[in-house]
Structures are given as structure tokens and as C-alpha cells.
Design an enzyme around this catalytic site. Structure first.
Site, PDB file in Angstrom:
ATOM      1  N   LEU A  37      25.437  37.952  38.091  1.00 12.94           N
ATOM      2  CA  LEU A  37      25.295  37.023  39.224  1.00 12.94           C
ATOM      3  C   LEU A  37      25.700  37.701  40.535  1.00 12.94           C
ATOM      4  CD1 LEU A  37      26.838  33.852  37.522  1.00 12.94           C
ATOM      5  CD2 LEU A  37      24.415  34.310  37.912  1.00 12.94           C
ATOM      6  N   LYS A  93      47.449  35.293  43.244  1.00 21.01           N
ATOM      7  CA  LYS A  93      46.816  36.562  42.861  1.00 21.01           C
ATOM      8  C   LYS A  93      45.331  36.532  43.170  1.00 21.01           C
ATOM      9  CE  LYS A  93      45.710  37.324  38.286  1.00 21.01           C
ATOM     10  NZ  LYS A  93      44.286  37.670  38.246  1.00 21.01           N
ATOM     11  N   ASN A  94      44.692  35.421  42.803  1.00 24.91           N
ATOM     12  CA  ASN A  94      43.229  35.371  42.909  1.00 24.91           C
ATOM     13  C   ASN A  94      42.732  35.169  44.333  1.00 24.91           C
ATOM     14  OD1 ASN A  94      43.140  35.819  40.229  1.00 24.91           O
ATOM     15  ND2 ASN A  94      42.422  33.775  39.635  1.00 24.91           N
ATOM     16  N   ARG A 151      32.272  38.725  30.298  1.00 20.81           N
ATOM     17  CA  ARG A 151      32.468  38.839  31.734  1.00 20.81           C
ATOM     18  C   ARG A 151      31.448  39.751  32.422  1.00 20.81           C
ATOM     19  NH1 ARG A 151      38.780  38.546  33.158  1.00 20.81           N
ATOM     20  NH2 ARG A 151      37.950  37.267  34.799  1.00 20.81           N
ATOM     21  N   ASP A 174      42.394  29.382  33.305  1.00 16.62           N
ATOM     22  CA  ASP A 174      43.595  30.216  33.383  1.00 16.62           C
ATOM     23  C   ASP A 174      44.872  29.476  32.976  1.00 16.62           C
ATOM     24  OD1 ASP A 174      42.036  32.302  34.161  1.00 16.62           O
ATOM     25  OD2 ASP A 174      42.654  32.307  36.258  1.00 16.62           O
ATOM     26  N   ILE A 180      28.499  40.906  35.290  1.00 19.24           N
ATOM     27  CA  ILE A 180      28.487  40.748  36.749  1.00 19.24           C
ATOM     28  C   ILE A 180      27.054  40.589  37.271  1.00 19.24           C
ATOM     29  CG2 ILE A 180      30.706  41.857  37.232  1.00 19.24           C
ATOM     30  CD1 ILE A 180      29.113  44.382  38.017  1.00 19.24           C
ATOM     31  N   CYS A 234      41.277  41.439  31.899  1.00 15.51           N
ATOM     32  CA  CYS A 234      41.687  40.858  30.620  1.00 15.51           C
ATOM     33  C   CYS A 234      40.528  40.873  29.631  1.00 15.51           C
ATOM     34  CB  CYS A 234      42.116  39.409  30.814  1.00 15.51           C
ATOM     35  SG  CYS A 234      43.835  39.224  31.270  1.00 15.51           S
ATOM     36  N   ARG A 294      50.840  41.807  35.147  1.00 15.72           N
ATOM     37  CA  ARG A 294      49.656  41.831  36.015  1.00 15.72           C
ATOM     38  C   ARG A 294      49.629  40.632  36.955  1.00 15.72           C
ATOM     39  NH1 ARG A 294      44.779  41.134  33.033  1.00 15.72           N
ATOM     40  NH2 ARG A 294      44.183  40.690  35.161  1.00 15.72           N
ATOM     41  N   ARG A 298      39.578  43.932  37.025  1.00 11.42           N
ATOM     42  CA  ARG A 298      38.240  43.383  37.203  1.00 11.42           C
ATOM     43  C   ARG A 298      37.943  43.097  38.674  1.00 11.42           C
ATOM     44  NH1 ARG A 298      33.871  40.847  34.955  1.00 11.42           N
ATOM     45  NH2 ARG A 298      33.099  39.135  36.228  1.00 11.42           N
TER      46      ARG A 298
HETATM   47  C1  UD1 Z   1      37.907  34.344  38.391  1.00 13.14           C
HETATM   48  C2  UD1 Z   1      39.391  34.504  38.318  1.00 13.14           C
HETATM   49  C3  UD1 Z   1      39.861  34.300  36.891  1.00 13.14           C
HETATM   50  C4  UD1 Z   1      39.379  32.969  36.361  1.00 13.14           C
HETATM   51  C5  UD1 Z   1      37.877  32.785  36.568  1.00 13.14           C
HETATM   52  C6  UD1 Z   1      37.378  31.409  36.226  1.00 13.14           C
HETATM   53  C7  UD1 Z   1      39.843  36.088  40.094  1.00 13.14           C
HETATM   54  C8  UD1 Z   1      40.324  37.453  40.454  1.00 13.14           C
HETATM   55  N1  UD1 Z   1      39.752  35.842  38.772  1.00 13.14           N
HETATM   56  O1  UD1 Z   1      37.345  35.341  37.546  1.00 13.14           O
HETATM   57  O2  UD1 Z   1      41.285  34.359  36.876  1.00 13.14           O
HETATM   58  O3  UD1 Z   1      39.635  32.891  34.974  1.00 13.14           O
HETATM   59  O4  UD1 Z   1      37.555  33.034  37.947  1.00 13.14           O
HETATM   60  O5  UD1 Z   1      38.056  30.451  36.954  1.00 13.14           O
HETATM   61  O6  UD1 Z   1      39.605  35.268  40.940  1.00 13.14           O
HETATM   62  N2  UD1 Z   1      29.656  35.092  34.768  1.00 13.14           N
HETATM   63  C9  UD1 Z   1      28.420  35.584  34.468  1.00 13.14           C
HETATM   64  N3  UD1 Z   1      27.862  36.484  35.321  1.00 13.14           N
HETATM   65  C10 UD1 Z   1      28.495  36.898  36.454  1.00 13.14           C
HETATM   66  C11 UD1 Z   1      29.763  36.370  36.750  1.00 13.14           C
HETATM   67  C12 UD1 Z   1      30.329  35.468  35.881  1.00 13.14           C
HETATM   68  O7  UD1 Z   1      27.822  35.241  33.449  1.00 13.14           O
HETATM   69  O8  UD1 Z   1      27.937  37.714  37.197  1.00 13.14           O
HETATM   70  C13 UD1 Z   1      30.287  34.129  33.852  1.00 13.14           C
HETATM   71  C14 UD1 Z   1      31.536  34.691  33.192  1.00 13.14           C
HETATM   72  O9  UD1 Z   1      31.240  35.463  32.065  1.00 13.14           O
HETATM   73  C15 UD1 Z   1      32.285  33.448  32.850  1.00 13.14           C
HETATM   74  C16 UD1 Z   1      31.948  32.506  34.004  1.00 13.14           C
HETATM   75  O10 UD1 Z   1      30.756  33.017  34.584  1.00 13.14           O
HETATM   76  O11 UD1 Z   1      31.790  32.888  31.673  1.00 13.14           O
HETATM   77  C17 UD1 Z   1      33.032  32.383  35.039  1.00 13.14           C
HETATM   78  O12 UD1 Z   1      33.294  33.603  35.603  1.00 13.14           O
HETATM   79  P1  UD1 Z   1      33.756  33.777  37.112  1.00 13.14           P
HETATM   80  O13 UD1 Z   1      33.913  32.466  37.779  1.00 13.14           O
HETATM   81  O14 UD1 Z   1      32.876  34.795  37.737  1.00 13.14           O
HETATM   82  O15 UD1 Z   1      35.199  34.414  36.909  1.00 13.14           O
HETATM   83  P2  UD1 Z   1      35.804  35.675  37.628  1.00 13.14           P
HETATM   84  O16 UD1 Z   1      35.399  35.708  39.053  1.00 13.14           O
HETATM   85  O17 UD1 Z   1      35.602  36.865  36.788  1.00 13.14           O
END
Ligand code: UD1
Length: 418
Positions: free
Chosen positions: A125, A22-23, A121, A305, A123, A116, A397, A92
């Protein structure tokens, strides 16, 4: 809203063919708008997140043809730089559209993404990386408006190796002028797959999987046919189910190194594991011993996950396990439901102390997120008697034919439409 009826107590035997991840499929679909030639993705998993991403592509003007498990995306007539709000709330990963739509149209509009409910979460970064590439960002009325006269390569240091931010920046940089270097990039196998996919389209990306990704902008990307890697989280879920219930299961389609952290723990729990190429065979007598500590980490650490499913395993292992969730703030909502089945779990902030009990008993429980839902199914397969797992929309999902695959392993599980 469907539910599962599960009769617990069966051991699991048999083989599972793992679906495409999926990811990786989600960012690949987002990447398909980077070219106006056809993109063919094979092995599309039949899951709702993928369907939602395809709807988003359709709404921005892409034509999509489905042939069995292939999707052919033709974005030559894509017109819209606006990602539809209704679908953004559902998914997301719609946020990946930001990087690719910006590359395509030099502007993008999106509302804050959903997914989820497992924590904040943010964005930030993603957005600060895009700014480094020359994107102007305004936030107004719940929408993020991005625009760039030109995208220009830059050095970007991520404060945290975010998977999504790394992928989004790569998607915005593939056609930017010059070189982009992402330091402290996420190392997940899905990033490597995105790199391979983009390079097959003519991009110049290297370093994925190693923490520093270098992207040399190119003028043009062309058509591609691609089969994404297998889903390590799906594989891990079946391995955990097999370990918890006992039996012998063979997992096909995921390189063992992609879930090495889980395999290491399962061996410590007392499972026997044999690996060869993309095959993993697990034997368990269903009487596991606890490991002291499991902490979720970015890859190659223990994946967040699989945290919920692994916690379900710990509930009937002998001894206690301390689980530490380092990635998301509120990823223990399923624990209250496991307690209804007799589990002994104390949650404090990011930690959960699981004291193994002799047996779980069937109960009516409700899934409130994707992986937490899978954890409830694992526990119900182990529990004495009948369980009901309510609200399968979360599980749908991310798991294609979850009940079918489990039934073929010998589980007594059926889906009821209510
Ligand atoms: C992706 C995966 C998700 C998995 C996660 C961590 C997909 C579609 N989803 O989610 O299944 O659980 O990686 O392995 O690939 N963060 C910030 N600012 C940002 C972005 C992230 O603070 O701009 C924080 C998040 O809140 C979290 C951490 O970084 O605490 C990890 O998030 P991230 O690696 O970005 O996860 P996703 O890409 O959302």
C-alpha cells in the site's frame, strides 16, 4: 540479554507519567529530513526504536544533538538517499524514511523493513500510493529503488487504512505539486499528530483523524519545535496492569478519547474509571469479569497493540473471552508462554479463546515481541510466586523504564543483566 525477576501478587497504586508516543516520534523523526532547518522534538522516549531511528538519520548525514529529553536534528548536510540495511532490519518504521527521503532527494533506496515478528506486514500500500505520486519503483536484490523526476499530487484510495502507508504518502506529498487526497486513510491519533507537526513546519495538511487527508504541496518547510502526543499504548498497558492486579492508578498525559475502546472494555470488566482532560484514574479490586468478545480494529476500534496485554488480563477474569485479531496474522506467540503460567487459552488462526482461571503461577517465560513481552509482565505481576521474563530487548524497543515505572506503583520487579 537482560531479564526481569517478578514477584507477583502486589496491588498497584500511584501515578504514571506517560512518555511521548513511539508511533508518533518515529514518523516525526523521519519527517525531519523534509527541511534543512533545525527540527527540535521534545519529550523523546528513551526506547530502542527511537535510538535506531536516530542512527538511521545520522547515517544519512543528519547531525543530532541531544539535550536531556530533546533531540535537535539538523539535516542541512544530509547526503544519502540510502537507508542503511542493518537498521532497516531492526526497525519497521525505517520505511517512513522512503516518503521523506524521496521528497528530499527525489530518490530513495531501502531494503524490506523488519520490526516485530507478528505477521507478513507487506508494504504494497505504501508503494502503490507512492507510484500514484509519480514515483518509479524497482525491486532488485532485496532492495526497493525509488526515483521520481517530480512528485505530483494525486487521488489515492487505500484498500485498507494502513497507518504506515497513510504517513508515508503524507510525507511524500507535502512538497509535491498540487493536491493529494488520501481516501480511506488511517484515523489514528498519531496521524493527527503528524499533520500538526508538518503544519507547524509550514505544510498544508488537513483532514487527519477523519479518513480523508488532503495535502496541498508547498515549496518549503521550515524549522519547528514540537512536543508529540502521549503514548496511548503505554498508557493502556499500565491501565491493564492496574486492572489485572487491582489497586488505584492515575495515568497522566493521554487524552481518554485516544484509548476509549480500552476504557470501555475495562469498565465492562468491572473497573471504575474517572477521566478528566489528559488524566485517567482507574480503580480495580483485581477480581474482574470477562467480556464476551474483543476484536482488534483500526482506530477508533480496539488497538491491536493492546491485544496481548488485554489477553493477559482475561486469563484470570471470571468467564471466557473470545479475542479476534484482525490486523496481524501471528500475534499470539506469547499465548504459549502465558500457558506456562497456568493460563487456559486456545488459539486458532486469528482467534484466541481465553477461559479465566482462578490463579496464575510464576514461571520462566520468554518475550518474543514488544507487546507480547508486556503481556507476560502483566501476567507475572498477577501470578502467585516468582516469574522470570527473558529477552527484554523486545520490551526495550517500546517502553522506557518499564520496571522503574512499575516499581513506583508498588510492583516487585527487577532487571537482571545476564
Ligand atoms: C502501525 C504501528 C503498529 C500498529 C499498527 C496497527 C507504527 C510505527 N506502528 O504499524 O504499532 O500495530 O500500525 O495499528 O506506527 N498492510 C498491508 N500492506 C501495506 C501496509 C499494511 O497489507 O502496505 C496491512 C498489514 O499487514 C496489517 C494492516 O495492513 O495487516 C495494518 O498495518 P498498518 O496499519 O500499516 O500498520 P503499521 O503502519 O505497520
Amino acid at each position: 540479554m537482560d531479564k526481569y525477576i517478578i514477584e507477583g501478587g502486589e496491588k498497584l497504586y500511584g501515578r504514571v507519567q506517560i512518555q511521548s508516543a513511539k508511533n508518533t516520534v518515529l514518523p516525526l523523526l523521519a519527517a525531519s529530513v523534509l527541511t534543512d532547518e533545525q527540527v527540535k522534538i521534545r519529550g523523546m522516549p528513551a526506547i530502542n526504536d527511537v535510538e535506531n531511528m536516530l542512527h538511521i538519520l545520522t547515517e544519512v548525514g543528519c547531525l543530532i544533538k541531544r539535550q536531556k529529553d530533546c533531540a535537535v536534528i539538523d539535516s542541512s548536510n544530509a547526503v544519502s538517499h540510502e537507508i542503511p540495511t542493518r537498521l532497516t532490519k531492526e526497525l519497521r518504521s525505517s520505511v517512513f524514511m522512503l516518503g521523506s527521503v524521496l521528497t528530499r532527494f527525489r530518490k530513495a533506496k531501502i531494503s524490506y523493513p523488519g520490526g516485530c515478528d507478528i505477521g507478513l506486514r507487506p508494504i504494497d500500500l505504501h508503494l502503490s500510493g507512492l507510484k500514484r505520486l509519480g514515483v518509479k519503483i524497482k525491486e532488485k536484490d532485496g532492495y526497493i529503488h525509488c526515483s521520481a523526476d517530480r512528485l505530483k499530487g494525486a487521488e489515492i484510495l487505500l484498500d485498507f487504512p494502513s497507518v504506515g502507508a497513510t504517513e508515508n504518502i503524507i510525507l511524500a506529498a507535502v512538497k509535491a505539486e498540487g493536491f493529494t487526497v488520501i481516501r480511506n486513510a488511517a484515523k489514528e491519533p498519531e496521524i493527527v499528530d503528524l499533520q500538526n507537526f508538518l503544519n507547524a513546519m509550514g505544510a498544508k495538511v488537513r483532514g487527519a483523524g477523519g479518513g480523508t487527508v488532503v495535502i496541498e504541496g508547498v515549496n518549503r518547510l521550515h524549522s519547528v519545535e514540537y512536543t508529540p502526543i502521549g503514548d496511548r499504548i503505554e498508557a493502556g498497558t499500565y491501565l491493564i496492569a492496574g486492572a489485572t492486579c487491582g489497586g488505584e492508578i492515575e495515568i497522566n498525559g493521554v487524552p481518554p478519547e485516544n484509548i476509549a475502546a480500552l476504557l470501555h472494555k475495562l469498565r465492562e470488566n468491572g473497573c471504575k474509571i474517572h477521566t478528566k482532560n489528559d488524566k485517567i484514574i482507574l480503580w480495580s479490586d483485581g477480581r474482574l469479569r470477562s467480556v464476551d468478545l474483543v476484536e482488534t480494529m483500526p482506530f477508533p476500534g480496539f488497538p491491536t497493540d493492546l491485544q496481548a496485554q488485554y489477553t493477559a488480563l482475561c486469563t484470570t477474569a471470571s468467564g471466557s473471552t473470545l479475542i479476534v485479531e484482525n490486523l496481524f496474522e501471528t500475534r499470539y506467540r506469547y499465548a504459549a508462554e502465558l500457558k506456562r503460567m497456568g493460563a487456559d487459552i486456545t488459539v486458532r488462526g486469528r482467534t484466541a479463546l481465553v477461559r479465566g482461571v482462578e490463579r496464575l503461577h510464576g514461571a520462566c517465560v520468554t518475550a518474543s515481541d514488544l507487546r507480547g513481552g508486556a503481556a507476560l509482565v502483566v501476567a507475572a505481576l498477577k501470578a502467585d510466586g516468582q516469574s522470570e521474563v527473558m529477552d527484554l530487548s523486545h520490551i526495550d524497543r517500546g517502553y522506557a523504564d518499564f520496571e522503574g515505572k512499575l516499581r513506583r506503583l508498588g510492583a516487585k520487579i527487577r532487571r537482571i543483566r545476564i
